[in-house]
Design an enzyme around this catalytic site. Sequence first.
Site, PDB file in Angstrom:
ATOM      1  CG  HIS A 280      16.957  37.132  75.369  1.00 16.22           C
ATOM      2  ND1 HIS A 280      17.622  37.527  73.977  1.00 16.22           N
ATOM      3  CD2 HIS A 280      17.769  37.915  76.280  1.00 16.22           C
ATOM      4  CE1 HIS A 280      18.878  37.942  74.563  1.00 16.22           C
ATOM      5  NE2 HIS A 280      18.973  38.412  75.683  1.00 16.22           N
TER       6      HIS A 280
ATOM      7  N   GLY B 190      21.798  37.562  83.655  1.00 17.02           N
ATOM      8  CA  GLY B 190      20.740  36.797  83.395  1.00 17.02           C
ATOM      9  C   GLY B 190      21.102  36.038  82.049  1.00 17.02           C
TER      10      GLY B 190
ATOM     11  CG  HIS C 166      18.227  42.256  78.522  1.00 16.59           C
ATOM     12  ND1 HIS C 166      18.963  43.351  78.096  1.00 16.59           N
ATOM     13  CD2 HIS C 166      18.911  41.035  78.330  1.00 16.59           C
ATOM     14  CE1 HIS C 166      19.902  42.601  77.297  1.00 16.59           C
ATOM     15  NE2 HIS C 166      19.938  41.251  77.522  1.00 16.59           N
ATOM     16  CD  GLU C 167      18.489  37.771  80.708  1.00 18.44           C
ATOM     17  OE1 GLU C 167      18.350  36.975  79.569  1.00 18.44           O
ATOM     18  OE2 GLU C 167      19.488  38.618  80.818  1.00 18.44           O
TER      19      GLU C 167
ATOM     20  CD  GLN D 151      20.505  35.311  76.068  1.00 21.79           C
ATOM     21  OE1 GLN D 151      20.005  35.298  77.286  1.00 21.79           O
ATOM     22  NE2 GLN D 151      21.608  35.969  75.931  1.00 21.79           N
TER      23      GLN D 151
ATOM     24  CB  CYS E 267      22.868  41.316  75.055  1.00 19.92           C
ATOM     25  SG  CYS E 267      22.198  39.406  74.953  1.00 19.92           S
ATOM     26  CG  LEU E 268      25.902  36.785  78.840  1.00 23.23           C
ATOM     27  CD1 LEU E 268      25.475  35.448  79.421  1.00 23.23           C
ATOM     28  CD2 LEU E 268      27.120  37.328  79.050  1.00 23.23           C
TER      29      LEU E 268
END
Length: 177
Positions: free
Chosen positions: A145, A46, A141-142, A51, A99-100
């Site tokens: 952000h 995701g 999670h997404e 981000q 996480c990216l």
Amino acid sequence: MIRDILKMGDPRLLRIAKPVEQFGTPELDELIADMFETMKHANGAGLAAPQIGVDLQVVIFGFEHNERYPDAPEVPETVLINPTITPLTQDMEEGWEGCLSVPGLRGMVNRYSMLRYEGFDQHGHAIDRVAEGFHARVVQHECDHLIGKLYPMRITDFSKFGFTEILFPGLDPNSDD
């Protein structure tokens, strides 16, 4: 276009994202296309607009199979704008997250095991789904952000936080960037 992904420590990741006010615009379509290209390039499950430095309530997620989470079930490819999350149970599940924006690390995080998420797609059509397990984890999670939270902020036991290559030696560490 593949965009640069902000890394933990960048203050832009801590901001609260603004709601999207116009749907179906060329700018929104371009943002979403760039997000999908960026997510796929980074082997992500995701990605949230903050981000990549865009302060809008836009998240994308979904995959059939993901190298970073080889045991995870399929999650439907979704564009979710201006989301709201409602837990459908108080039951929590522990699970490993990466996480990216936090490359090379994983941590154990408690998340609601079942929830309803609502919002809109890029055309302004309503989305109303129930999710459980890994799907619910990805959504939470997404959406974190969008409120300036990264998963390490949710870790309660730091003995379950570390480098992916140490915790999961079978995974390719280069796939966790």
